[in-house]
Design a protein around this motif. Structure first.
Motif, short mmCIF file in Angstrom:
data_model
loop_
_atom_site.label_atom_id
_atom_site.label_comp_id
_atom_site.label_asym_id
_atom_site.label_seq_id
_atom_site.Cartn_x
_atom_site.Cartn_y
_atom_site.Cartn_z
N THR A 111 0.83 -1.21 0.00
CA THR A 111 0.00 0.00 0.00
C THR A 111 0.86 1.25 0.00
O THR A 111 0.64 2.18 -0.80
N GLU A 112 1.85 1.29 0.90
CA GLU A 112 2.74 2.46 0.96
C GLU A 112 3.59 2.58 -0.29
O GLU A 112 3.87 3.68 -0.76
N ALA A 113 4.01 1.43 -0.84
CA ALA A 113 4.82 1.46 -2.06
C ALA A 113 4.03 2.05 -3.23
O ALA A 113 4.55 2.86 -4.01
N HIS A 114 2.77 1.64 -3.35
CA HIS A 114 1.92 2.18 -4.42
C HIS A 114 1.72 3.68 -4.23
O HIS A 114 1.80 4.46 -5.19
N ARG A 115 1.46 4.09 -3.00
CA ARG A 115 1.26 5.52 -2.73
C ARG A 115 2.52 6.32 -3.05
O ARG A 115 2.46 7.40 -3.64
N ALA A 116 3.68 5.77 -2.68
CA ALA A 116 4.94 6.47 -2.96
C ALA A 116 5.23 6.55 -4.45
O ALA A 116 5.68 7.58 -4.96
N MET A 117 4.96 5.47 -5.20
CA MET A 117 5.22 5.47 -6.63
C MET A 117 4.32 6.46 -7.37
O MET A 117 4.76 7.14 -8.30
N VAL A 118 3.06 6.52 -6.94
CA VAL A 118 2.15 7.50 -7.56
C VAL A 118 2.65 8.91 -7.29
O VAL A 118 2.66 9.77 -8.19
N TRP A 119 3.11 9.16 -6.08
CA TRP A 119 3.60 10.49 -5.74
C TRP A 119 4.89 10.81 -6.51
O TRP A 119 5.08 11.94 -7.00
N LEU A 120 5.79 9.82 -6.64
CA LEU A 120 7.06 10.04 -7.34
C LEU A 120 6.85 10.29 -8.83
O LEU A 120 7.73 10.88 -9.48
N ALA A 121 5.73 9.83 -9.38
CA ALA A 121 5.47 10.09 -10.80
C ALA A 121 5.20 11.55 -11.08
O ALA A 121 5.35 12.02 -12.21
N GLY A 122 4.80 12.30 -10.05
CA GLY A 122 4.46 13.71 -10.25
C GLY A 122 3.05 13.84 -10.79
O GLY A 122 2.79 13.59 -11.96
N SER A 123 2.12 14.21 -9.92
CA SER A 123 0.71 14.20 -10.33
C SER A 123 -0.01 15.39 -9.73
O SER A 123 0.32 15.86 -8.64
N LEU A 124 -1.02 15.86 -10.45
CA LEU A 124 -1.91 16.91 -9.97
C LEU A 124 -3.30 16.37 -9.67
O LEU A 124 -4.23 17.15 -9.43
N THR A 125 -3.45 15.05 -9.67
CA THR A 125 -4.74 14.45 -9.40
C THR A 125 -5.17 14.71 -7.95
O THR A 125 -4.35 14.65 -7.03
N ALA A 126 -6.45 15.00 -7.78
CA ALA A 126 -7.06 15.18 -6.45
C ALA A 126 -6.41 16.31 -5.67
O ALA A 126 -6.33 16.25 -4.44
#
Length: 375
Positions: A215-230
């Motif tokens: 769960t934390e790994a997925h959250r970190a990878m989404v954040w590391l991609a650079g996103s403006l979602t939500a």
């Protein structure tokens, strides 16, 4: 644009002193215009082309932001967007979609783009290197590491992630500055040391993600991609104070920055405290980078490309910081618009779009540099 409290000569074209062979200085006319009131107590210098480019970028940014807000699963006309944004009402449910979902995201993109564009221009001038930008010299990687530590090890909230990003950027910048600083000068060492620190921090980020729970790994990878979602209004209020305080501070130091670009000896001879000025400018760049990364994750290549494009558009050193900020905002809003609309209904994070476009731009930049060196 620069201001001065000293009386200026009654000329339409400014005159600048430039060193030539033998250490002498000659007067060289520039394209700056001078505005003087009748009492001649102050003057404002500006470059007409820079003003036109700035106005054009502002208009383009406004149109792209309006398009970002108006388009999507539920489309609105520009008139409806203007009415909803100003609180004058609109279609049923439109206020929630526009003011709660889309407007904070759009404003976050604008502010993050401005922060990265100005930070990139500052670092390129301080290092006197075309590759000097937060994502190259390790500042963005430091902010990313601080945020990933919070996500993976502590499961931090949005505020904790922002604090971790700021702390990580400060630590990384301190390491880079200490390693690159020699005899009062930074020069190209800032980029070389920054690339090494960035590689080490990227490896650290990957290690933390690999060892984390799914769960934390997925959250970190989404954040590391650079996103403006939500993105919400909390993200807007995170970046807005930094942009409102640090961008004007950078502009006030713009004259010193321009002198530092001309060389250490000349800047010192003209009374510029070079070491202190560089430190102040680096603090400004770190603050802008950290808050931008905390709000949207590590966004690649915007800080690198924006100053180059701004200089190419203005063909002048005047107003390059502000123009770079506007260019960065245009690039990021445009990338977010492409990521959402071209890949609907599965939008792509904006960091991936800027990475693809910026990678191609970096290849072109390096090829041009090699071509210039071979001649």
């Amino acid at each position: 644009m620069t201001t001065s409290s000293r009386p200026r000569r009654p000329a339409d074209v400014d005159v600048a002193a430039e060193p030539v062979d033998g250490g002498r200085a000659v007067a060289v006319p520039t394209s700056r215009r001078t505005l003087r009131p009748a009492d001649d107590r102050w003057s404002i210098r500006f470059d007409p082309r820079t003003v036109v480019v700035g106005l054009g970028l502002s208009a383009l940014l406004l149109m792209l932001t309006a398009a970002l807000i108006a388009t999507g699963d539920r489309a609105f006309t520009l008139a409806e967007v203007a009415s909803l944004v100003t609180g004058q009402g609109g279609p049923p449910g439109g206020e929630f979609v526009v003011r709660i979902l889309r407007l904070p995201r759009a404003l976050t993109a604008v502010l993050v783009g401005v922060a990265l564009g100005v930070a990139g221009a500052v670092l390129q001038s301080v290092s006197r290197n075309a590759l000097g930008s937060p994502d190259v010299v390790g500042f963005s990687s430091g902010a990313a590491t601080g945020a990933v530590v919070q996500i993976v090890l502590f499961g931090g909230s949005a505020a904790a992630i922002a604090g971790g990003a700021l702390l990580g950027a400060l630590v990384a910048s301190a390491i880079v500055y200490a390693a690159a600083y020699r005899n009062g000068m930074l020069g190209g060492r800032l980029v070389v040391v920054g690339v090494a620190v960035s590689a080490l921090l990227a490896a650290c980020n990957q290690y933390l993600v690999v060892r984390a729970e799914i769960t934390e790994a997925h959250r970190a990878m989404v954040w590391l991609a650079g996103s403006l979602t939500a993105r919400t209004w909390d993200h807007v209020w995170l970046v807005l104070p930094a942009v409102a305080l640090l961008v004007p501070a950078a502009i006030l130091l713009g004259r010193r920055l321009a002198l530092l670009e001309m060389g250490e000896d000349l800047a010192v001879a003209l009374g510029v405290p070079s070491a202190r000025t560089r430190l102040l400018l680096l603090v400004i760049a770190v603050g802008l980078t950290a808050t931008a990364t905390a709000a949207a994750g590590p966004i690649a290549f915007v800080a690198l490309a924006a100053p180059h494009l701004a200089r190419a558009l203005t063909r002048s050193a005047d107003g390059v910081l502000l123009t770079s900020g506007l260019t960065g905002a245009v690039l990021l809003v445009c990338a977010d618009l492409l990521g959402q609309r071209l890949f609907a209904p599965a939008p792509v994070p904006v960091g991936l779009i800027t990475g693809v476009l910026g990678g191609g731009y970096l290849v072109v930049l390096l090829m041009r540099a090699r071509g210039g060196a071979s001649r």
